[in-house]
Design a protein around this motif. Sequence first.
Motif, short mmCIF file in Angstrom:
data_model
loop_
_atom_site.label_atom_id
_atom_site.label_comp_id
_atom_site.label_asym_id
_atom_site.label_seq_id
_atom_site.Cartn_x
_atom_site.Cartn_y
_atom_site.Cartn_z
N THR A 190 -2.46 8.28 0.87
CA THR A 190 -3.59 8.29 -0.07
C THR A 190 -4.60 9.37 0.33
OG1 THR A 190 -3.22 5.93 -0.34
CG2 THR A 190 -5.25 6.80 -1.27
N GLU A 192 1.39 4.27 -4.04
CA GLU A 192 1.86 2.88 -4.05
C GLU A 192 3.15 2.74 -4.87
OE1 GLU A 192 -1.23 3.57 -3.46
OE2 GLU A 192 -1.91 2.07 -2.03
N ARG A 231 -10.97 2.55 -2.13
CA ARG A 231 -10.15 2.64 -0.92
C ARG A 231 -9.99 1.27 -0.25
NH1 ARG A 231 -8.82 7.59 0.96
NH2 ARG A 231 -7.17 6.32 1.85
N GLY A 232 -8.79 1.02 0.20
CA GLY A 232 -8.50 -0.28 0.80
C GLY A 232 -8.22 -1.35 -0.23
N GLY A 233 -8.07 -0.94 -1.49
CA GLY A 233 -8.01 -1.89 -2.61
C GLY A 233 -6.75 -2.73 -2.72
N SER A 234 -5.73 -2.42 -1.94
CA SER A 234 -4.52 -3.26 -2.01
C SER A 234 -4.81 -4.67 -1.53
CB SER A 234 -3.40 -2.68 -1.14
OG SER A 234 -3.02 -1.44 -1.64
N ASP A 235 -5.77 -4.81 -0.62
CA ASP A 235 -6.16 -6.17 -0.19
C ASP A 235 -6.64 -6.96 -1.40
OD1 ASP A 235 -5.77 -5.46 2.50
OD2 ASP A 235 -7.85 -4.78 2.73
N SER A 254 0.86 -1.20 0.00
CA SER A 254 0.00 0.00 0.00
C SER A 254 0.89 1.23 0.00
CB SER A 254 -0.83 0.05 1.28
OG SER A 254 -1.79 -0.94 1.30
N ALA A 255 0.25 2.38 -0.09
CA ALA A 255 0.97 3.64 0.09
C ALA A 255 1.29 3.81 1.57
CB ALA A 255 0.10 4.78 -0.39
N PHE A 301 -3.54 -1.73 -5.30
CA PHE A 301 -4.58 -0.70 -5.46
C PHE A 301 -4.74 -0.20 -6.89
CE2 PHE A 301 -5.32 4.07 -4.31
CZ PHE A 301 -6.67 3.93 -4.10
N1 ASP Z 1 -3.57 3.19 -0.33
C1 ASP Z 1 -4.94 2.84 -0.66
C2 ASP Z 1 -5.90 3.39 0.38
O1 ASP Z 1 -5.47 4.03 1.33
C3 ASP Z 1 -5.14 1.37 -0.86
C4 ASP Z 1 -4.86 0.53 0.37
O2 ASP Z 1 -4.19 0.97 1.29
O3 ASP Z 1 -5.31 -0.61 0.39
O4 ASP Z 1 -7.08 3.25 0.24
#
Ligand code: ASP
Length: 408
Positions: A47, A74, A150-154, A41-42, A136
């Motif tokens: 982000t 990222e 958001r949260g897309g690295s998962d 992730s970043a 992401f």
């Molecule tokens: N950096 C992105 C976010 O903050 C993706 C992630 O962290 O999963 O949403």
Amino acid sequence: MPRLVMKFGGTSVADLDRIRNAAMKVRREVERGFDVAVVVSAMAGKTNELVGWVDRTAQFYDAREYDAVVASGENVTAGLMALTLQEMGVPARSWQGWQVPMLTNSSHGAARIMEIDTTRLVQKFGEGLHAVIAGFQGVSPEGRITTLGRGGSDTSAVAFAAALEAERCDIYTDVDGVYTTDPRITKKARKLAKISYEEMLELASLGAKVLQTRSVELAMRYKVRLQVLSSFDDLPGTLVCDEEEVLESRVVSGIAHSRDEAKLTVLGVPDRPGIAAAIFGPLASGGVNVDMIVQNIGADGRTDMTFSCPVDEVPRAVKALEETRDAGEVKYVRLDIDENVSKVSIVGIGMRSQAGVAHRMFEALAADGVNIKVITTSEIKVSVLIDRKYLELAVQALHDAFGLDKAS
Ligand code: ASP
Ligand code: ADP
Ligand code: MG
């Protein structure tokens, strides 16, 4: 060689020391004989900062440029992680989404993965080179950078685990597993050794941001063994797996919450076929993610339509509704907006076979004087909308009422 995907979230790569700490975990797995794909992730907060810059530049922005900006966080961590691994003697290179390539559709800001071409990654594994992938982000058929929400690295991590047929997908984060509820809300939250895909899917979609919803969907579909664990210590984590593998059985497994919700009521709309479509169509096209919906038909034959959405989407909802009214498509009398509500949900596969679970929930809330504004249910969850000031109280009351602090 067996393959492993290791994903590190924002707090786990928040600075150079933490990147080093994460890289040491990677080196350990490399030494165990895995070909590793690291998804990063970043850095924590980056982000949000990038999104803020976009918002301050343009209120109704071009989503393609939003993605060009917010995907960049990222890129930095992917490069730094590859460098750190190299410094530790682990051969590695970074990959941005388009370089893999990871192809998505063109829904900028919430793109869906269509295909991951692993040919080049696998070829590089063959040359002894481990992969560090910027999470992401992907690339659209038009060749533009996209992001997965958001949260897309998962989701990137699970998708790579599926595409690479990895033995496991390890999600390293700032908690050491999936808890009965967000450990930030109550100290009584308890770590679960295992949780079923289905329950995790509900918890995630109802606000437990420890995993992005889409990542759990993909893990369930492709049977990826998904593990959530801490990047700061070496404790066992939580395995997300098939229902049959979960030994603990309880009616309610977890409680999720979503803090920043809004409740909107469109009052006095004519009661006729097509009216719901006429209201929710423009909201969807306006990019509003409508969640709960309640329709009430009054004695005067007019309808009040109540719905909830994330609070930051209220301006878009108001714009869409006002435009629909001004175009004469839906004539409503008034629009009421309550921006101070939160959603609390109980989730458990045991609910399928137990009656009276919703009743126990309502009783527990009533005992603490928490008023319920909207209710929705599904086979394995019950959600309520309440005043935000009661959020912590409600979660704690429900956690106690369903005995979640005690191991079963
Ligand atoms: N950096 C992105 C976010 O903050 C993706 C992630 O962290 O999963 O949403
Ligand atoms: P990352 O940056 O590693 O992706 P996130 O902040 O997205 O991490 O997700 C981890 C956070 O999820 C935790 O710090 C915790 O506050 C929150 N969380 C919400 N619900 C739960 C839960 N049921 N179990 C564990 N963590 C949860
Ligand atoms: Mg996350």
